[in-house]
Motif scaffolding. Structure first.
Motif, PDB file in Angstrom:
ATOM      1  N   ARG A  36      11.569 -14.364  14.677  1.00  0.00           N
ATOM      2  CA  ARG A  36      10.885 -15.218  14.271  1.00  0.00           C
ATOM      3  C   ARG A  36      10.074 -15.692  14.908  1.00  0.00           C
ATOM      4  NH1 ARG A  36      15.170 -18.772   9.627  1.00  0.00           N
ATOM      5  NH2 ARG A  36      13.141 -18.421   7.915  1.00  0.00           N
ATOM      6  N   VAL A  37       9.383 -15.978  14.427  1.00  0.00           N
ATOM      7  CA  VAL A  37       7.900 -16.310  15.321  1.00  0.00           C
ATOM      8  C   VAL A  37       7.028 -17.828  14.606  1.00  0.00           C
ATOM      9  CG1 VAL A  37       5.879 -16.101  16.896  1.00  0.00           C
ATOM     10  CG2 VAL A  37       7.081 -14.446  16.997  1.00  0.00           C
ATOM     11  N   PHE A  38       6.976 -18.436  14.748  1.00  0.00           N
ATOM     12  CA  PHE A  38       6.429 -20.267  14.558  1.00  0.00           C
ATOM     13  C   PHE A  38       4.905 -20.249  14.883  1.00  0.00           C
ATOM     14  CE2 PHE A  38      11.179 -19.600  12.869  1.00  0.00           C
ATOM     15  CZ  PHE A  38      10.621 -20.059  11.576  1.00  0.00           C
ATOM     16  N   TYR A  39       4.487 -20.547  14.254  1.00  0.00           N
ATOM     17  CA  TYR A  39       3.023 -21.414  14.787  1.00  0.00           C
ATOM     18  C   TYR A  39       2.905 -22.829  13.732  1.00  0.00           C
ATOM     19  CZ  TYR A  39       2.080 -16.304  15.700  1.00  0.00           C
ATOM     20  OH  TYR A  39       2.404 -15.021  15.752  1.00  0.00           O
ATOM     21  N   ILE A  40       3.245 -24.087  14.701  1.00  0.00           N
ATOM     22  CA  ILE A  40       2.918 -25.205  14.316  1.00  0.00           C
ATOM     23  C   ILE A  40       2.163 -25.756  15.174  1.00  0.00           C
ATOM     24  CG2 ILE A  40       4.417 -27.741  14.273  1.00  0.00           C
ATOM     25  CD1 ILE A  40       6.202 -24.099  15.264  1.00  0.00           C
ATOM     26  N   ASP A  41       1.109 -26.350  13.977  1.00  0.00           N
ATOM     27  CA  ASP A  41       0.015 -27.350  14.476  1.00  0.00           C
ATOM     28  C   ASP A  41       0.118 -28.760  15.184  1.00  0.00           C
ATOM     29  OD1 ASP A  41      -2.721 -28.539  13.599  1.00  0.00           O
ATOM     30  OD2 ASP A  41      -2.200 -29.313  12.323  1.00  0.00           O
ATOM     31  N   GLU A  42      -0.920 -28.871  16.310  1.00  0.00           N
ATOM     32  CA  GLU A  42      -0.312 -29.471  17.020  1.00  0.00           C
ATOM     33  C   GLU A  42      -1.031 -30.993  16.368  1.00  0.00           C
ATOM     34  OE1 GLU A  42      -3.269 -30.162  20.499  1.00  0.00           O
ATOM     35  OE2 GLU A  42      -4.710 -29.997  19.780  1.00  0.00           O
ATOM     36  N   ASP A  43      -2.168 -31.092  15.663  1.00  0.00           N
ATOM     37  CA  ASP A  43      -1.971 -32.671  14.579  1.00  0.00           C
ATOM     38  C   ASP A  43      -0.874 -33.056  13.807  1.00  0.00           C
ATOM     39  OD1 ASP A  43      -4.322 -33.020  16.359  1.00  0.00           O
ATOM     40  OD2 ASP A  43      -5.199 -31.666  15.378  1.00  0.00           O
ATOM     41  N   SER A  44      -0.983 -31.796  13.403  1.00  0.00           N
ATOM     42  CA  SER A  44       0.242 -32.951  12.364  1.00  0.00           C
ATOM     43  C   SER A  44       2.296 -32.108  12.471  1.00  0.00           C
ATOM     44  CB  SER A  44      -0.021 -31.721  10.923  1.00  0.00           C
ATOM     45  OG  SER A  44       0.234 -30.773  11.143  1.00  0.00           O
ATOM     46  N   TRP A  45       1.953 -31.299  13.182  1.00  0.00           N
ATOM     47  CA  TRP A  45       3.619 -30.744  13.859  1.00  0.00           C
ATOM     48  C   TRP A  45       3.422 -30.268  12.121  1.00  0.00           C
ATOM     49  CZ3 TRP A  45       5.295 -30.150  18.353  1.00  0.00           C
ATOM     50  CH2 TRP A  45       4.391 -31.977  19.531  1.00  0.00           C
ATOM     51  N   ALA A  46       3.135 -29.337  11.486  1.00  0.00           N
ATOM     52  CA  ALA A  46       3.969 -29.019  10.426  1.00  0.00           C
ATOM     53  C   ALA A  46       3.366 -27.575  10.593  1.00  0.00           C
ATOM     54  CB  ALA A  46       2.702 -29.229   9.347  1.00  0.00           C
ATOM     55  N   ALA A  47       4.822 -26.318  10.671  1.00  0.00           N
ATOM     56  CA  ALA A  47       4.627 -24.871  10.563  1.00  0.00           C
ATOM     57  C   ALA A  47       3.559 -24.922   9.430  1.00  0.00           C
ATOM     58  CB  ALA A  47       5.745 -24.244  10.336  1.00  0.00           C
ATOM     59  N   VAL A  48       2.022 -23.669   9.962  1.00  0.00           N
ATOM     60  CA  VAL A  48       0.623 -23.494   9.905  1.00  0.00           C
ATOM     61  C   VAL A  48       1.203 -22.100   8.896  1.00  0.00           C
ATOM     62  CG1 VAL A  48      -0.628 -25.689   9.625  1.00  0.00           C
ATOM     63  CG2 VAL A  48      -0.101 -23.210  11.333  1.00  0.00           C
ATOM     64  N   ALA A  49       2.397 -21.425  10.051  1.00  0.00           N
ATOM     65  CA  ALA A  49       2.659 -19.051  10.110  1.00  0.00           C
ATOM     66  C   ALA A  49       3.636 -19.274  10.566  1.00  0.00           C
ATOM     67  CB  ALA A  49       0.637 -18.960  10.195  1.00  0.00           C
ATOM     68  N   SER A  50       3.849 -17.818  10.233  1.00  0.00           N
ATOM     69  CA  SER A  50       5.018 -17.742  11.049  1.00  0.00           C
ATOM     70  C   SER A  50       5.448 -15.699  11.051  1.00  0.00           C
ATOM     71  CB  SER A  50       6.031 -17.918  10.582  1.00  0.00           C
ATOM     72  OG  SER A  50       6.703 -17.696   8.645  1.00  0.00           O
ATOM     73  N   ASP A  51       5.292 -15.535  11.805  1.00  0.00           N
ATOM     74  CA  ASP A  51       6.116 -13.669  11.707  1.00  0.00           C
ATOM     75  C   ASP A  51       7.438 -13.139  11.499  1.00  0.00           C
ATOM     76  OD1 ASP A  51       2.797 -12.973  11.333  1.00  0.00           O
ATOM     77  OD2 ASP A  51       3.289 -13.075  14.088  1.00  0.00           O
ATOM     78  N   GLN A  52       7.728 -12.412  10.969  1.00  0.00           N
ATOM     79  CA  GLN A  52       9.572 -12.578  10.861  1.00  0.00           C
ATOM     80  C   GLN A  52       9.600 -10.894  10.789  1.00  0.00           C
ATOM     81  OE1 GLN A  52       7.571 -15.090   8.998  1.00  0.00           O
ATOM     82  NE2 GLN A  52       8.062 -15.006   7.256  1.00  0.00           N
ATOM     83  N   TYR A  53      10.484 -11.066  11.728  1.00  0.00           N
ATOM     84  CA  TYR A  53      10.694  -9.656  11.982  1.00  0.00           C
ATOM     85  C   TYR A  53      11.775  -8.639  11.803  1.00  0.00           C
ATOM     86  CZ  TYR A  53       7.153 -10.159  14.984  1.00  0.00           C
ATOM     87  OH  TYR A  53       5.722 -10.334  16.155  1.00  0.00           O
ATOM     88  N   ASP A  54      12.135  -7.809  11.430  1.00  0.00           N
ATOM     89  CA  ASP A  54      13.383  -6.717  11.277  1.00  0.00           C
ATOM     90  C   ASP A  54      14.827  -6.491  12.170  1.00  0.00           C
ATOM     91  OD1 ASP A  54      13.004  -4.781  11.629  1.00  0.00           O
ATOM     92  OD2 ASP A  54      11.904  -3.507  10.081  1.00  0.00           O
ATOM     93  N   ALA A  55      15.696  -6.105  11.817  1.00  0.00           N
ATOM     94  CA  ALA A  55      16.730  -5.663  12.455  1.00  0.00           C
ATOM     95  C   ALA A  55      16.030  -4.680  13.605  1.00  0.00           C
ATOM     96  CB  ALA A  55      17.743  -5.077  12.106  1.00  0.00           C
ATOM     97  N   ARG A  56      15.137  -3.683  13.527  1.00  0.00           N
ATOM     98  CA  ARG A  56      14.634  -2.913  14.862  1.00  0.00           C
ATOM     99  C   ARG A  56      13.573  -3.841  14.934  1.00  0.00           C
ATOM    100  NH1 ARG A  56      12.595   1.376   9.756  1.00  0.00           N
ATOM    101  NH2 ARG A  56      11.666  -1.029   9.016  1.00  0.00           N
ATOM    102  N   GLY A  57      12.714  -4.833  15.044  1.00  0.00           N
ATOM    103  CA  GLY A  57      12.315  -5.252  15.522  1.00  0.00           C
ATOM    104  C   GLY A  57      10.784  -5.182  15.047  1.00  0.00           C
ATOM    105  N   GLN A  58      10.697  -4.751  14.151  1.00  0.00           N
ATOM    106  CA  GLN A  58       9.754  -4.516  13.460  1.00  0.00           C
ATOM    107  C   GLN A  58       8.680  -5.443  12.219  1.00  0.00           C
ATOM    108  OE1 GLN A  58       9.381  -0.739  11.552  1.00  0.00           O
ATOM    109  NE2 GLN A  58      10.274   0.592  13.396  1.00  0.00           N
ATOM    110  N   LEU A  59       7.875  -5.540  12.676  1.00  0.00           N
ATOM    111  CA  LEU A  59       7.150  -6.582  11.506  1.00  0.00           C
ATOM    112  C   LEU A  59       7.528  -6.646   9.807  1.00  0.00           C
ATOM    113  CD1 LEU A  59       5.395  -9.306  11.491  1.00  0.00           C
ATOM    114  CD2 LEU A  59       3.112  -7.963  11.255  1.00  0.00           C
ATOM    115  N   TYR A  60       8.190  -7.666   9.652  1.00  0.00           N
ATOM    116  CA  TYR A  60       8.489  -7.468   8.316  1.00  0.00           C
ATOM    117  C   TYR A  60       7.734  -7.874   7.143  1.00  0.00           C
ATOM    118  CZ  TYR A  60      12.712  -7.791   4.712  1.00  0.00           C
ATOM    119  OH  TYR A  60      13.553  -7.802   3.671  1.00  0.00           O
TER     120      TYR A  60
END
Length: 454
Positions: free
Chosen positions: A364-388
């Motif tokens: 999982r790749v998380f993107y956390i806004d620097e001002d609020s510290w809230a995660a605003v997006a993420s990408d999740q990958y399956d067991a094959r390493g492909q974007l899920y």
């Protein structure tokens, strides 16, 4: 991908571990309120001027608009996009787009990213700021980064050194004492047809942010409480859910209870965690996908990659309070006319599944806004390493209570070609922020039965 040079040593040092303890010195902490904002973001803008300097954030006094009951008018409603990105432009802007955003643009000719002028709206109550400064030199992670100690009510790690520290800032991002709202959740299938998944009434509360609390967070104390009552569709009317999350989840695991009208009893629900499919999203998300990430961090190694300028959702007052759900749920993706994107600096954290753990996501790749510290997006990958899958929150700063709202959210499942959007309060009465916590009886498991009777 280009990251700030200042983060390169951090990324290298943490390449082998996402949870090494890394203390902040008193000298480093002096950056807070000078070169850094009081809660740890870079105060200066970028050299191109497309990210402005932080000048104290948005307040009720300078917003130019006033809340209409529990609805917050958009202070930037008259602005026009400075840039619109379509599938034809992906390559030119790839460095500033998440993998999920690129996938959406490539898949759907109707998808568009409208980039508006960046506003740095976020600011927090003074007690949160004061405690954050103290936490900077005192707070520590425990249990390999899964728990925390020596933390006062505020952001624990304003100058983070590890991925776990960044994720703890997200888990404890200040969202007020709590709030209540009625919302809809919609599933949009591969055929483009929206189906009402649930209508619910939810109360979120953060007892650790009670103004009367001035001591360190106790490791077994709940820091997040959720009480949810389902109202629709008819087959789910009367169901109820209660969740308690504690400060150190390996010492006090998540506690969850469900009330099912057909059984007429409250039962423990330990499955309401981790990668259990969320039935409210037709399985398009897991329970730990909510708010982009929630729950315990023990199944992944969280590595701090660095900080990066990216186009992410921001100041989405229009979407959160939009009153016509049918205009929001378009085939393939959320209506781009209603989504506001801005250029922000985000912390990038990569989570890889531990060898001895199981989860449907391998990375999982998380993107956390620097001002609020809230995660605003993420990408999740399956067991094959492909974007899920990919997840997004659509933040809007509640300028009247100095809290970031992040609960308008969408989950895209690229394997199935469907998405779920939740937290839409515009068709109802908006978002009511709590001025005091409900009593202990409100959060008692036995109270679910009365709340869920139909």
């Amino acid at each position: 991908m280009k990251f700030h040079k200042s983060m390169v040593p951090v990324a290298l040092a943490l390449a082998m571990s996402g949870h090494a303890l890394a203390a902040v010195t008193a000298q480093e902490a002096q950056q807070l309120g000078t070169t850094l904002t009081p809660t740890g973001a870079e105060k200066a803008g970028n050299k191109e001027g497309t990210i402005p300097e932080w000048k104290g954030g948005l307040t009720a006094a300078n917003a130019g608009v006033k809340p209409d009951g529990n609805r917050r008018p958009d202070p930037f409603a008259d602005e026009k996009p400075r840039l619109s990105i379509t599938g034809k432009d992906v390559a030119a802007h790839a460095d500033k787009l998440t993998e999920g955003t690129k996938e959406l643009l490539k898949r759907y000719p109707t998808m568009r990213v409208d980039v508006y002028p960046t506003h740095r709206t976020v600011n927090f109550p003074q007690r949160i700021v004061d405690n954050t400064r103290k936490n900077a030199v005192a707070a520590k992670t425990t249990d390999g980064g899964v728990g925390i100690e020596n933390v006062l009510p505020g952001f624990p790690f304003p100058i983070p050194k590890t991925g776990n520290e960044v994720m703890w800032n997200h888990l404890l991002t200040y969202r007020g004492l709590g709030f209540n709202f009625k919302y809809d959740s919609w599933n949009v299938g591969a055929n483009g047809t929206p189906v009402l998944a649930t209508t619910g009434n939810v109360t979120y509360a953060w007892p650790v942010f009670d103004p009367k609390k001035a001591d360190f967070l106790n490791e077994k104390d709940p820091f997040w409480l959720v009480k949810l009552q389902y109202l629709a569709p008819a087959r789910r009317n009367g169901e109820a859910l209660l969740v308690w999350d504690s400060v150190s989840p390996l010492k006090q695991a998540r506690r969850a209870w469900q009330y099912l009208p057909g059984q007429r009893r409250v039962k423990l629900a330990p499955e309401v965690a981790y990668d259990t499919p969320n039935p409210g999203s037709a399985g398009a998300s897991t329970y730990d996908d909510a708010t982009v990430f929630n729950g315990a961090m023990d199944r992944f190694d969280f590595n701090l990659v660095g900080k990066k300028e990216m186009y992410v959702p921001s100041s989405n007052y229009k979407l959160t309070y939009y009153s016509q759900p049918g205009d929001i749920t378009k085939p393939g993706h959320v209506n781009p006319d209603l989504v506001r994107w801005e250029l922000h600096r985000v912390w990038v954290v990569e989570a890889k599944l531990k060898e001895d753990k199981r989860h449907i996501y391998s990375k999982r790749v998380f993107y956390i806004d620097e001002d609020s510290w809230a995660a605003v997006a993420s990408d999740q990958y399956d067991a094959r390493g492909q974007l899920y899958r990919s997840s997004y929150s659509y933040p809007s700063f509640a300028y009247d209570v100095q809290a970031q709202y992040i609960d308008s959210q969408v989950f895209y499942d690229f394997n199935v070609g469907m998405y779920n959007i939740s937290g839409l309060a515009g068709a109802y009465n908006g978002i009511k922020y709590l001025t005091e916590l409900p009593g202990e009886n409100y959060w008692a498991p036995d109270a679910l039965a009365g709340a869920g009777v139909r």
